[in-house]
Design an enzyme around this catalytic site. Structure first.
Site, short mmCIF file in Angstrom:
data_model
loop_
_atom_site.label_atom_id
_atom_site.label_comp_id
_atom_site.label_asym_id
_atom_site.label_seq_id
_atom_site.Cartn_x
_atom_site.Cartn_y
_atom_site.Cartn_z
N LEU A 211 0.82 -1.21 0.00
CA LEU A 211 0.00 0.00 0.00
C LEU A 211 0.86 1.26 0.00
CD1 LEU A 211 -2.76 -1.12 2.54
CD2 LEU A 211 -2.85 -1.13 0.04
N ASP A 212 2.06 1.18 0.55
CA ASP A 212 2.98 2.33 0.54
C ASP A 212 4.16 1.98 -0.37
OD1 ASP A 212 4.18 4.72 1.04
OD2 ASP A 212 4.72 4.29 3.10
N PHE A 213 3.90 2.05 -1.68
CA PHE A 213 4.88 1.61 -2.68
C PHE A 213 5.69 2.82 -3.16
CE2 PHE A 213 6.76 -0.33 -6.28
CZ PHE A 213 6.47 -1.68 -6.30
N GLN B 89 10.56 3.04 0.79
CA GLN B 89 10.36 1.69 1.30
C GLN B 89 11.40 0.70 0.76
OE1 GLN B 89 8.28 1.32 3.62
NE2 GLN B 89 6.85 3.00 3.40
#
Length: 288
Positions: A72-74, A78
């Site tokens: 979801l946090d691409f 990350q």
């Protein structure tokens, strides 16, 4: 496969303290933060390698033992770079549940630049939403910047197909994306490694087992921040590169290669001081 695409965990331990109970300490491999501006200053060959790492990650997430997984946090923060490969460091926002739906309108994906509507399956789940969210995020954060920028001209038509396939996935069958990207990598790698060069008219004198320690100049992109160190397919390509720089008067073939097998070469401003070196070959431009 997991070691290649995920940050490697070497160990962990629990330790209770007076202030914080059940404290978890982890020991992981060391990686470099992913800085996009810095990446754009590296060679296209290195950026292509990072994109291949990302392709392997996308393929694994789409076919993991748990099912299709979405990050979801691409975003670049990350990820880290470990030995030239891209690896995921944070899986807190991973999700394995496809969104539930009653109609296609429930399967609406909204991004800053464009939106997509996916079909709602008879089971009441948005078809391949996890996979396609990862794919489009990879396109907008990585592929669109890293693949086309300063790419070899002979490869640009193929790279355009890769970028378009990831950015317009609503127009293609679901099973075409990852096979297309994975099958493209060998041909891209082969064409880049076996780059065709024009024959040069400039003459060079070959000096075996010799090296020029000084006489450096800076060029872009370079594998060495204080000199001009580039990769070549063969001597002819090195000659072509040296002829393209007005300050280049010699070059040195090393016994080091890049991950694609291309040879690393130092380009020099002069050849006044040549020293013995059994692992290198120097070529000096012949002047009239």
């Amino acid at each position: 496969c997991l070691v290649v695409i995920f940050f490697q965990l070497y160990g962990y331990c629990y330790q209770d303290s007076n202030d914080i109970p059940d404290t978890l300490t982890t020991i992981t491999e060391l990686g470099s933060p992913l800085e996009m501006i810095q990446l754009l200053q590296t060679s296209w060959e290195d950026r292509f390698r990072i994109c291949l790492s990302l392709v392997r990650l996308l393929h694994y997430l789409a076919h993991s033992p748990l099912g299709s997984v979405t990050l979801l946090d691409f975003r670049p923060r990350q990820f880290v770079i470990v030995d030239g490969e891209l690896k995921v460091t944070d899986l807190d926002d991973a999700n394995i549940e496809e969104s539930s739906c009653t109609s296609n309108s429930d399967c609406f994906m909204e991004f800053p630049a464009r939106n997509f509507t996916l079909p709602c399956s008879v089971e009441g789940r948005c078809q391949s939403m996890n996979e396609k969210r990862n794919l489009y995020n990879a396109y907008r954060f990585f592929f669109t910047y890293l693949l086309p920028h300063s790419a070899p001209s002979s490869l640009r038509p193929l790279l355009d197909k890769i970028v378009n396939a990831t950015g317009n996935h609503n127009k293609h069958g679901n099973d075409k994306y990852f096979p297309f990207l994975l099958s493209s990598s060998p041909s891209v790698n082969s064409e880049y490694t076996q780059k065709c060069v024009k024959s040069a008219n400039t003459k060079y004198r070959r000096v075996p087992e010799a090296f020029i320690p000084d006489e450096n100049y800076r060029c872009w992109p370079s594998y060495h921040h204080k000199g001009c160190l580039l990769s070549v397919f063969d001597v002819n390509e090195a000659i072509e590169i040296c002829d393209s720089y007005s300050q280049c008067k010699a070059f040195v073939l090393t016994n080091q290669t890049t991950w694609t097998g291309r040879q690393l070469v130092f380009f020099k401003m002069a050849s006044n001081h040549i020293v013995p070196d059994p692992d290198k070959i120097t070529y000096v431009k012949v002047t009239d």
